[in-house]
Each structure stands twice: as C-alpha cells, then as structure tokens.
Design a protein around this motif. Structure first.
Motif, PDB file in Angstrom:
ATOM      1  N   LEU A  69      25.413 -75.488 -19.326  1.00  0.00           N
ATOM      2  CA  LEU A  69      26.343 -74.461 -18.708  1.00  0.00           C
ATOM      3  C   LEU A  69      27.540 -74.013 -19.726  1.00  0.00           C
ATOM      4  N   PHE A  70      27.971 -74.846 -20.479  1.00  0.00           N
ATOM      5  CA  PHE A  70      29.006 -74.834 -21.341  1.00  0.00           C
ATOM      6  C   PHE A  70      28.331 -73.906 -22.404  1.00  0.00           C
ATOM      7  N   ILE A  71      26.947 -74.092 -22.928  1.00  0.00           N
ATOM      8  CA  ILE A  71      26.371 -73.289 -23.740  1.00  0.00           C
ATOM      9  C   ILE A  71      25.772 -71.964 -23.326  1.00  0.00           C
ATOM     10  N   TYR A  72      25.211 -71.963 -22.231  1.00  0.00           N
ATOM     11  CA  TYR A  72      24.325 -70.918 -21.930  1.00  0.00           C
ATOM     12  C   TYR A  72      24.812 -69.795 -20.814  1.00  0.00           C
ATOM     13  N   GLY A  73      25.852 -70.464 -20.141  1.00  0.00           N
ATOM     14  CA  GLY A  73      26.915 -69.859 -19.196  1.00  0.00           C
ATOM     15  C   GLY A  73      25.747 -69.734 -18.009  1.00  0.00           C
ATOM     16  N   SER A  76      22.117 -70.673 -17.696  1.00  0.00           N
ATOM     17  CA  SER A  76      21.671 -71.992 -17.577  1.00  0.00           C
ATOM     18  C   SER A  76      21.446 -72.546 -16.206  1.00  0.00           C
ATOM     19  N   ALA A  77      21.564 -71.639 -14.893  1.00  0.00           N
ATOM     20  CA  ALA A  77      21.206 -71.885 -13.789  1.00  0.00           C
ATOM     21  C   ALA A  77      19.688 -71.860 -13.733  1.00  0.00           C
ATOM     22  N   TRP A  78      18.834 -71.321 -14.577  1.00  0.00           N
ATOM     23  CA  TRP A  78      17.327 -70.964 -14.704  1.00  0.00           C
ATOM     24  C   TRP A  78      16.842 -72.115 -15.352  1.00  0.00           C
ATOM     25  N   ILE A  79      17.687 -72.893 -16.381  1.00  0.00           N
ATOM     26  CA  ILE A  79      17.002 -73.921 -17.367  1.00  0.00           C
ATOM     27  C   ILE A  79      16.559 -74.953 -16.551  1.00  0.00           C
ATOM     28  N   PRO A  80      17.027 -75.537 -15.466  1.00  0.00           N
ATOM     29  CA  PRO A  80      16.740 -76.619 -14.642  1.00  0.00           C
ATOM     30  C   PRO A  80      15.243 -76.387 -13.990  1.00  0.00           C
ATOM     31  N   TRP A  81      14.798 -74.913 -14.202  1.00  0.00           N
ATOM     32  CA  TRP A  81      13.468 -74.583 -13.634  1.00  0.00           C
ATOM     33  C   TRP A  81      12.318 -75.695 -14.761  1.00  0.00           C
ATOM     34  N   TRP A 233      28.235 -64.456 -21.178  1.00  0.00           N
ATOM     35  CA  TRP A 233      28.022 -65.523 -20.618  1.00  0.00           C
ATOM     36  C   TRP A 233      27.954 -65.664 -19.217  1.00  0.00           C
ATOM     37  N   SER A 234      28.693 -64.914 -18.575  1.00  0.00           N
ATOM     38  CA  SER A 234      28.816 -64.777 -17.037  1.00  0.00           C
ATOM     39  C   SER A 234      27.804 -63.948 -16.227  1.00  0.00           C
ATOM     40  N   ASP A 235      26.686 -63.722 -16.860  1.00  0.00           N
ATOM     41  CA  ASP A 235      25.649 -62.706 -16.369  1.00  0.00           C
ATOM     42  C   ASP A 235      24.485 -63.698 -16.296  1.00  0.00           C
ATOM     43  N   LEU A 236      24.046 -63.503 -14.979  1.00  0.00           N
ATOM     44  CA  LEU A 236      22.753 -64.357 -14.602  1.00  0.00           C
ATOM     45  C   LEU A 236      21.552 -63.954 -15.064  1.00  0.00           C
ATOM     46  N   SER A 237      21.577 -62.360 -15.259  1.00  0.00           N
ATOM     47  CA  SER A 237      20.138 -61.649 -15.699  1.00  0.00           C
ATOM     48  C   SER A 237      20.205 -61.740 -17.025  1.00  0.00           C
ATOM     49  N   PHE A 238      18.810 -61.634 -17.626  1.00  0.00           N
ATOM     50  CA  PHE A 238      18.696 -61.803 -18.869  1.00  0.00           C
ATOM     51  C   PHE A 238      17.545 -60.811 -19.488  1.00  0.00           C
ATOM     52  N   GLY A 239      17.483 -60.678 -20.481  1.00  0.00           N
ATOM     53  CA  GLY A 239      16.145 -59.860 -21.198  1.00  0.00           C
ATOM     54  C   GLY A 239      15.296 -60.776 -21.850  1.00  0.00           C
ATOM     55  N   TRP A 240      14.421 -60.036 -22.559  1.00  0.00           N
ATOM     56  CA  TRP A 240      13.218 -60.796 -23.551  1.00  0.00           C
ATOM     57  C   TRP A 240      14.065 -61.960 -24.481  1.00  0.00           C
ATOM     58  N   ILE A 563      15.228 -69.211  -3.464  1.00  0.00           N
ATOM     59  CA  ILE A 563      16.344 -68.383  -3.308  1.00  0.00           C
ATOM     60  C   ILE A 563      17.463 -68.850  -2.762  1.00  0.00           C
ATOM     61  N   TRP A 564      17.279 -69.677  -1.489  1.00  0.00           N
ATOM     62  CA  TRP A 564      18.277 -70.563  -0.675  1.00  0.00           C
ATOM     63  C   TRP A 564      18.730 -71.691  -1.691  1.00  0.00           C
ATOM     64  N   GLN A 565      17.839 -72.305  -2.479  1.00  0.00           N
ATOM     65  CA  GLN A 565      18.328 -73.371  -3.453  1.00  0.00           C
ATOM     66  C   GLN A 565      19.149 -72.815  -4.736  1.00  0.00           C
ATOM     67  N   MET A 566      18.723 -71.455  -5.325  1.00  0.00           N
ATOM     68  CA  MET A 566      19.409 -71.022  -6.321  1.00  0.00           C
ATOM     69  C   MET A 566      20.772 -70.618  -5.896  1.00  0.00           C
ATOM     70  N   SER A 567      20.872 -70.093  -4.618  1.00  0.00           N
ATOM     71  CA  SER A 567      22.270 -69.777  -4.146  1.00  0.00           C
ATOM     72  C   SER A 567      23.262 -70.742  -4.104  1.00  0.00           C
TER      73      SER A 567
END
Length: 615
Positions: A69-73, A76-81, A233-240, A563-567
C-alpha cells in the motif's frame, strides 16, 4: 527502542495467558484424532470463523500488505489477487458445502473419497500429502522470516549470540523463541487449543486495529498525505502501465522497488492474476488450515457460513490498520527512509511506525496483538499438517490399529519435526515478497489443474490426479531454482499447462477404474460440471436424485461476492486518506452486495442441510 514496564507487562501477560489457555483446553483434544484435528465436529461456525480470520490475520502478511500500500497506493488493493484472496468467495458460495458433504478429516482423505482406493487413488493420496507438507514447510519459513523482522524493530533486547562458529542474529533468535512457544501450546491442545487461542487473539488484534486507526486519523491530515504521495497513488483504476512515478517525492528509490517487483506493466499483471485466480479458486483451498476449518464444521451450511464470516469480520479492521500504518509511514517516515538509498526495506514500515507513533500502554497491546496474529496463523499451519502424516500415511498404510494415544503422540512429533524443517528453510529466506510470490504463483500453479478437474470432470482418474500434481510440483520447483529472477505470476500459465498435460496423459493411461466410487462421490457431493454419463447412471439407480443446476446462481453470487469483498478492502483506505466521496460510494456498494448475498445465498443455505440430512 525502550519499552515501558507497562508495555512489557502486557506482552508477558499475553504470552503466559495464551500458553495457560492452550494447556487448560488440551484435555478435550486427547480423546481421538477427530477431536485433536477437527474438534470432534462440535464447534459452532462463528467460533471457527473467528479462528479462521485470526489465522489469516498474520503478521508477515500484514507487513507485506502495508509495504505494497505504501508503494502502490490504492492499486495495491488488486495485488492480493495473486493468492487470489477471493478464493474465499468461491469457498463460501459453494465449495465449502461440497467439501463438508464428504465427512472426511483431511484433504488427502478426501482424495480417497473422490477416486476410491485403487493404485491411482493411492498415488494421488500420497502426492497430496507431499504437497501439503511442502506448502506448510514453505509457510512456516515465510512466518519465520516475518516475525523476526517485526520483533527486532519493536523489542528492545539484542538477542544476537554466537554458538561455536555459527552467528545467530537477534532477528533469528526472536523468530526461534516465538515459533517454539507457539508450537508448544499448539501440539498440546490440538484443534480445540488452536480455535480457543485464536478467538482471543482475534479480539486483541481487532482492538489494536481500531486503536491504531484512531491514532493515525488524528495524527495525519489530508494535506500531509497528498504532499507525500505521487500522482495517481490514490486512484484504484489503472491502465496498461502502472504510471506511478515516485521521482518527484522524497522517496525516488521506490521506483527501483516497483521495477524489481516486475509490476510496472500492471495491465498484464492484472490479466495474469485474473486468469490464475479463476482456476485457482475453482480448484478449492489447498490442504491447510482453511480446509481444516471447513471439514471441522458441523454441517455443510455452517461450513459455508464459517468461510463467509472470515471475510466479514476481518477485512475492515485489518485494512484500517494497514492504511493507518501506511499513511503514518508516508508522512513521517518518508524522508528518513529516503536516506537509506537502495537499502530501504519497505517491509519495516509497519514496525517502524509502531515504534514512533504508538503511546505507552497501547504499544504493549498492539505488540501483543501482532504476536497473537503471528501465533494464530502459525499454530493453524502447525496443527493442520500433521493430520496428513499421521492420519493419511501412518494410520492408513502403516499401523491402522494403533491406539488414539499413539496417534496423538505421533501427531505431536510430526508437528515438531515440520516446525524444525520450516525454520531451517526460514534461515535461508531473504525476502517476504519472494516467498509470497513463489508460494502463491509457482507452487500453487502446480496444484490448480488437477484440483479443478477433480470437481468438474467425470472421466478424471486418480492416475490423472497423481501425474498432474507431480508434473506441477516438478515445474514449480524447477522455476524456483533455475529461474529465480522471473516474476512467478508470469510463469503460472506454463506451470498450469505442464500440470494439465500430466492430468490428461495420466487419465487416459487406463479406462475409468472406479466407476462406482465416482458415482458415490457424485451422488453425495452433487457438483455441477461435466458429469453426463455418471449423472445418467445415478438418476437411473435413484430416480429421486436431483442434479445440481446452480451453476449460474453460484457464478452470479461469486461476482457479487468479489465486489462485496473488495469494498471491505477499499472503504477503510479511502476513510484514512480522506477520500470521502469514494468511501461513501463503496459503502453503498457494500450495502447493496450484502443485501444480494442475503437474498440469493444465505437464505438458500438451509436447503443444503436438508439434503445433507436426508442422505
């Protein structure tokens, strides 16, 4: 750092108390193997759920989560996938029900239930025991590495020493002490001890989470956070591409860490996580403490509720703590960490933050909380693995008529030996990130193909399972030693393909050898999938049999469940960084998905118990 007398007293009181509790409950575990490993299938689902949540609330994993979270903001919520974390959703939606219907004690014993008792089934039985032992040893090494880093950053005593010509660092000394203490109460009390102590540990950890959340929220302003982070850093969305540039901040060396992780092409990473996650989740839980909790539940519906409650009670408190330590580190530790140059250790963000920001008294509670989180996860693994050695090897093949006392004694010996081997591997571990990626991507990559097919394909045989698992283990081991610098998630498709090839070749080496066992498995488990010929035969023999037609319903609930878990991951992060609009939107998502799951999943669970009781 020096600890106050109050903090030391709290920590020592916790350690003594947890040992006494484990020993006090140990009498219940001494009756037989079912009591020792499954608690006699008498424990209520919410106790098991709290225990499972404590087992997943590990110190090493929390340190890693704070660092990403420190590094990817927010990304990072996606990385535990990588694990994938949403395999828990697949489990509570339908897999827990399927597994609990078997009535077995371990994942290896389940293999006999699925494939019968022929040559292929026996080989499959043995290979899953080998996989279980390897994975547990790997996780023990992972925990050993994490708890040492944590303790040396927090505790004031230098425990480094020389044993002959061998130098034992303070980090390793702390790891040894905590691991041995945890092993002591775990082997004494079995599953009863594990669950009872983990419930206490979860309560302590949750209190610590909210206390740290309060400290961070009142110590850091939105302006300070925004000044410390790069754009995006505070954006959940991402590109390529990740497009997260730290060069304009006080920590330009974070860019080197992103490059070393191999996560710069984030779109490719996400597709690989999604691809791997679907297959890994359908495969079901690996043979460890998670599967053991499912098999310990009283009924199929309670097994499902247990898995659901694990997410429900754990995610918001845990990510509140993760977000708290991350923002404290960003605002107050950034300049100090920037001076470390290329030697910066992001995994120490959490313990350094505790050192600097948590006051006397509360510090003792937080330290005890993290010790409890580590001990809870560690004890879960230590209790799970010996069941495979004793129940699935010794009892099945060597001495099926031994006394319960002897089986339990051997379980204790097996636990100690596995801990010793795991610690030896832990001495050679250099990074939590490397261990995490290998465990989640390479080792589990070899597990996936065989364990997907076992649920959904009628023709799949024990020989196919054995060769698929063996090919997968060989491929993942080759990756570990021959190609250590390749990011593990990117070789997952290769390992999956190798393992699938073993499955197909092994399956067609012989005709289906155990048709009656397959029919019994299908009749009792009632899975959906490719079961045509078996389904027809079962329905001819039992006209009242109702095949499973819930595939679409289950998939819909899984999508909603993810989606419930991600929230529950992003709400506390948005709260801590003061992104209030996003927090409110995701809170609405949490409410809507909860209503959906109540109506289309929870309310339907009673049907599983009615069917279970009738058969």
């Amino acid at each position: 750092m020096s600890l106050s007398f109050i903090d030391i007293t709290i920590i020592m009181t916790y350690i003594v108390g947890i040992l006494l509790l484990g020993f006090y409950i140990s009498k219940k575990a001494s009756k037989d193997l079912n009591s020792y490993f499954l608690g006699g299938n008498t424990m209520k689902w919410y106790y098991l759920g709290l225990s499972n949540a404590s087992g997943m609330f590990d110190t090493s994993g929390t340190m890693w989560t704070v660092s990403i979270l420190f590094i990817y903001g927010l990304k990072s919520a996606w990385i535990p996938w990588l694990w994938p974390v949403w395999n828990q959703v697949f489990i509570f939606v339908y897999l827990a029900i399927w597994m609990r219907r078997s009535g077995v004690m371990t994942g290896a014993q389940w293999i006999t239930f699925r494939f019968g008792d022929g040559k292929g089934a026996k080989l499959s039985h043995i290979i899953i025991v080998i996989f279980a032992v390897i994975s547990v040893v790997g996780f023990i090494a992972y925990f050993f590495e994490g708890i040492g880093k944590y303790c040396t950053s927090i505790l004031p005593w230098d425990l480094s020493t020389n044993i002959g010509s061998f130098h034992l660092s303070s980090e390793r000394s702390y790891s040894l002490i905590v691991c041995l203490l945890t092993t002591l109460y775990t082997v004494k009390g079995g599953m009863y001890s594990v669950v009872a102590t983990e419930i206490l540990q979860f309560i302590i950890m949750t209190l610590s989470c909210f206390a740290i959340g309060y400290i961070a929220y009142t110590s850091v302003t939105a302006e300070q956070i925004h000044a410390a982070i790069p754009a995006g850093w505070s954006d959940l969305s991402f590109g390529w591409k990740l497009d997260l540039d730290w060069s304009t901040t006080a920590l330009p060396n974070v860019n080197d860490k992103i490059a070393a992780d191999g996560f710069g092409i984030f779109g490719a990473l996400f597709m690989m996580m999604l691809f791997k996650g679907i297959f890994a989740s359908i495969a079901g839980p690996v043979p460890s403490y998670d599967m053991q909790r499912v098999l310990s539940a009283r009924t199929p519906s309670e097994a499902a509720k247990m898995s659901f409650s694990t997410i429900f009670v754990m995610y918001i408190p845990r990510y509140l703590m993760v977000a708290s330590f991350a923002v404290l580190g960003l605002v107050y530790l950034g300049p100090e960490m920037g001076k470390m140059g290329s030697n910066i250790d992001f995994e120490k963000v959490l313990p350094l933050s505790i050192n600097q920001f948590v006051p006397t008294g509360l510090k003792g509670l937080v330290l005890a909380g993290f010790l409890s989180a580590f001990m809870g996860t560690f004890s879960a693994f230590v209790n799970a693995a010996p069941a495979y050695i004793v129940n699935d090897i010794y009892k099945k093949y060597i001495n099926p008529n031994a006394s319960d006392a002897k089986y339990i004694r051997l379980s204790v010996i097996s636990s100690v030996l596995l801990v010793v081997v795991g610690i030896i591997f832990g001495f050679n571990a250099s990074s939590l990130t490397k261990l995490t990626l290998w465990l989640t991507s390479a080792l589990y990559g070899g597990y996936v193909a065989a364990n997907v097919l076992k649920w959904v394909w009628w023709r799949f045989t024990g020989m196919g399972y054995f060769w698929g698992m063996l090919f997968g283990l060989i491929a993942s081991t080759i990756k570990l030693f021959a190609f250590p610098d390749i990011v593990d998630i990117y070789v997952f498709p290769v390992i999956l393909l190798v393992s699938a090839l073993g499955c197909i070749v092994g399956t067609y080496l012989e005709p289906l050898p155990n048709r009656e066992d397959v029919k019994e498995f299908y009749r009792k488990t009632r899975p959906w999938g490719f079961w045509g010929p078996i389904k027809e035969e079962v329905m001819r023999e039992d006209p009242g049999f109702k095949p499973n037609k819930d595939f679409q319903k289950d998939m819909s609930n899984i999508i909603v469940g993810i989606i419930w878990q991600m929230s529950q991951v992003v709400i506390p992060i948005y709260f801590m960084i003061r992104e209030n609009t996003q927090m409110v939107i995701w809170s609405g998502v949490l409410i809507l998905t909860s209503i959906w799951l109540k109506k289309f999943w929870w309310d339907k669970l009673k049907e599983a118990d009615v069917e279970f009781a009738s058969r």
